[in-house]
Design an enzyme around this catalytic site. Structure first.
Site, PDB file in Angstrom:
ATOM      1  N   TYR A 142       0.823  -1.211   0.000  1.00 39.99           N
ATOM      2  CA  TYR A 142       0.000   0.000   0.000  1.00 39.99           C
ATOM      3  C   TYR A 142       0.857   1.262   0.000  1.00 39.99           C
ATOM      4  CZ  TYR A 142      -4.613  -2.076   1.007  1.00 39.99           C
ATOM      5  OH  TYR A 142      -5.801  -2.752   0.942  1.00 39.99           O
ATOM      6  N   LYS A 189       3.718 -15.431   2.750  1.00 41.51           N
ATOM      7  CA  LYS A 189       3.952 -16.157   1.496  1.00 41.51           C
ATOM      8  C   LYS A 189       5.462 -16.319   1.403  1.00 41.51           C
ATOM      9  CE  LYS A 189       2.495 -17.945  -2.424  1.00 41.51           C
ATOM     10  NZ  LYS A 189       1.664 -19.170  -2.496  1.00 41.51           N
ATOM     11  N   ASP A 221      -2.324 -18.429   0.866  1.00 38.97           N
ATOM     12  CA  ASP A 221      -3.300 -19.131   0.008  1.00 38.97           C
ATOM     13  C   ASP A 221      -3.966 -20.270   0.792  1.00 38.97           C
ATOM     14  OD1 ASP A 221      -0.780 -20.333   0.051  1.00 38.97           O
ATOM     15  OD2 ASP A 221      -0.808 -20.945  -2.052  1.00 38.97           O
ATOM     16  N   ASP A 245      -6.088  -7.259   4.309  1.00 41.10           N
ATOM     17  CA  ASP A 245      -7.246  -6.617   3.677  1.00 41.10           C
ATOM     18  C   ASP A 245      -8.157  -7.683   3.073  1.00 41.10           C
ATOM     19  OD1 ASP A 245      -8.843  -4.526   2.535  1.00 41.10           O
ATOM     20  OD2 ASP A 245      -7.876  -4.953   0.607  1.00 41.10           O
ATOM     21  N   ASP A 249     -12.025  -9.452   4.721  1.00 44.23           N
ATOM     22  CA  ASP A 249     -13.312  -9.437   3.997  1.00 44.23           C
ATOM     23  C   ASP A 249     -13.851 -10.864   3.914  1.00 44.23           C
ATOM     24  OD1 ASP A 249     -13.218  -6.690   3.453  1.00 44.23           O
ATOM     25  OD2 ASP A 249     -13.881  -6.956   1.377  1.00 44.23           O
TER      26      ASP A 249
HETATM   27  C1  IPM Z   1     -10.293  -1.435   4.251  1.00 43.49           C
HETATM   28  C2  IPM Z   1     -10.566  -0.846   2.889  1.00 43.49           C
HETATM   29  C3  IPM Z   1      -9.417   0.069   2.522  1.00 43.49           C
HETATM   30  C4  IPM Z   1      -8.146  -0.759   2.488  1.00 43.49           C
HETATM   31  C5  IPM Z   1      -9.595   0.846   1.207  1.00 43.49           C
HETATM   32  C6  IPM Z   1     -10.895   1.614   1.165  1.00 43.49           C
HETATM   33  C7  IPM Z   1      -8.415   1.743   0.920  1.00 43.49           C
HETATM   34  O1  IPM Z   1     -10.763  -1.826   1.941  1.00 43.49           O
HETATM   35  O2  IPM Z   1     -10.220  -0.652   5.226  1.00 43.49           O
HETATM   36  O3  IPM Z   1     -10.145  -2.643   4.352  1.00 43.49           O
HETATM   37  O4  IPM Z   1      -7.843  -1.387   1.472  1.00 43.49           O
HETATM   38  O5  IPM Z   1      -7.438  -0.765   3.484  1.00 43.49           O
HETATM   39 MN    MN Z   2     -10.705  -3.846   2.750  1.00 44.34          MN
END
Ligand code: IPM
Ligand code: MN
Length: 352
Positions: A142, A189, A221, A245, A249
């Protein structure tokens, strides 16, 4: 206690869910005799529209001076399909994380007994899941060198980590593991990436300082697969920014709705609390978004930033009560009545 909280509602459903969390926090403050001063500040697309910048200096000043920060969401579709946009709302989030030194993103995943069947995963797989990701938040791909070359025909993003960055995140991981089941998984990884080998070597060297913690090292993975197959086998997981990240999710699916999971982003000095979901622009302004992730983030804030455990528990209890009573927004209501975002907030306040 006197509490000064910066409130950054942001974009999309951010303001709606934040409003409910503010209501709930105010009710907790009345109940436990605290005084909260809310200081609103601009961020995201809303800030770009107002002052041309997604994380204005004024907002940074407010955050620096607050005891904690409550954050909604940022992002707006008008920027998503425009790769050449010069300023983007997401830059504000990254700038804020970096400038406030919020290097550890704490993202728990747990299940609610009354919602087990809301998850697309089988009950017997997910029952009892209670894990926490510690995602590194101010380094990695990032923030590494990025750009174009060959007249724009080649693009690159670099994943860079220093040993110091790994140590400070891993230290939080070991400490958290000590307060839980003493199991730590380092996700990397290392079979391919040099930065992952630095992670692994650094965490391995720290093991002797925490002899009680059982550490496992797994490739990202494989974790992506095991996470939905045997989520119960994990407790505390530490990982770098991008892996974290993606995996967090994925992990939110276990709980049944993205609208439920809270998070904290912490550094040496500052504490920020936010739902893990995004700005969900399709729902903005409709009063349908689930406010619980933000409200549960506020519970984390009471406990971790202010040391007010009972207050935090009172929020979690009333949230559990609302779920059991079926006072839920449409993401969770299935074939039953769906409550509006503000109705859920009102119900929680009335029941506190
Ligand atoms: C999160 C989001 C952010 C990230 C984006 C919006 C930049 O997806 O907080 O997980 O990737 O960190
Ligand atoms: Mn995210």
């Amino acid at each position: 206690m006197k509490l000064k909280i910066a409130v950054l509602a942001g974009d999309g459903i951010g303001p709606e869910v934040i409003n409910q969390a503010v209501k709930v926090c105010d009710a907790v403050a009345v109940k436990y005799n605290h005084e909260i001063k809310w200081i609103p500040a601009l961020t995201g697309a809303a800030a770009i529209d107002a002052v041309g910048e997604p994380y204005p200096d004024e907002t940074h000043k407010i955050c620096m001076n607050a005891d904690a920060i409550l954050f909604g969401a940022i992002g707006h579709p008008k920027y998503d399909n425009n790769p050449s946009a010069k300023v983007r709302p997401e830059q504000g989030l990254l700038k804020m994380r970096k400038k406030l030194g919020l290097f550890a993103n704490v993202r728990p995943t747990f299940t609610f007994p009354s919602l087990i069947d809301n998850s697309p995963l089988k009950r017997e797989r997910i029952e009892g899941t209670d894990l926490v990701f510690l995602r590194e938040l101010t380094g990695g791909i990032y923030f590494g060198e990025k750009g174009r070359k060959d007249g724009g025909e080649t693009a690159f993003d670099t994943c860079t980590y220093t040993r110091k960055e790994v140590i400070r995140l891993a230290k939080k991981g070991f400490e958290l593991a000590m307060t839980r089941s003493k199991k730590l998984c380092c996700v990397d990884k290392a079979n391919v990436l040099e930065s992952s080998r630095l992670w692994r070597e650094t965490v391995q060297a720290m093991e002797k300082e925490y002899p009680e913690v059982e550490v496992s090292y797994e490739f990202v993975d494989a974790v992506a697969m095991r996470l939905v197959q045997w989520p119960n086998s994990y407790d505390v997981l530490i990982t770098e920014n991008l892996f974290g990240d993606i995996l967090t999710d994925e992990a939110s699916v276990i709980s049944g709705s993205m609208g439920l999971m809270p998070s904290a982003s912490v550094g040496e000095k500052h504490y920020l609390y936010e739902p893990i979901h995004g700005s969900y622009p399709q729902a903005a302004g409709k009063n349908i978004a689930n406010p619980l992730a933000t409200i549960l983030s506020a519970a984390m804030m009471f406990e971790d930033a202010f040391g007010l455990k009972e207050e935090a528990e009172s929020i979690r209890n009333v949230v559990n009560k609302s779920l059991a009573a079926g006072v839920v927004t449409e993401d969770l209501s299935r074939d039953k009545k769906a409550y509006k975002t503000s109705d859920v907030g009102d119900w929680l306040v009335a029941n506190l």
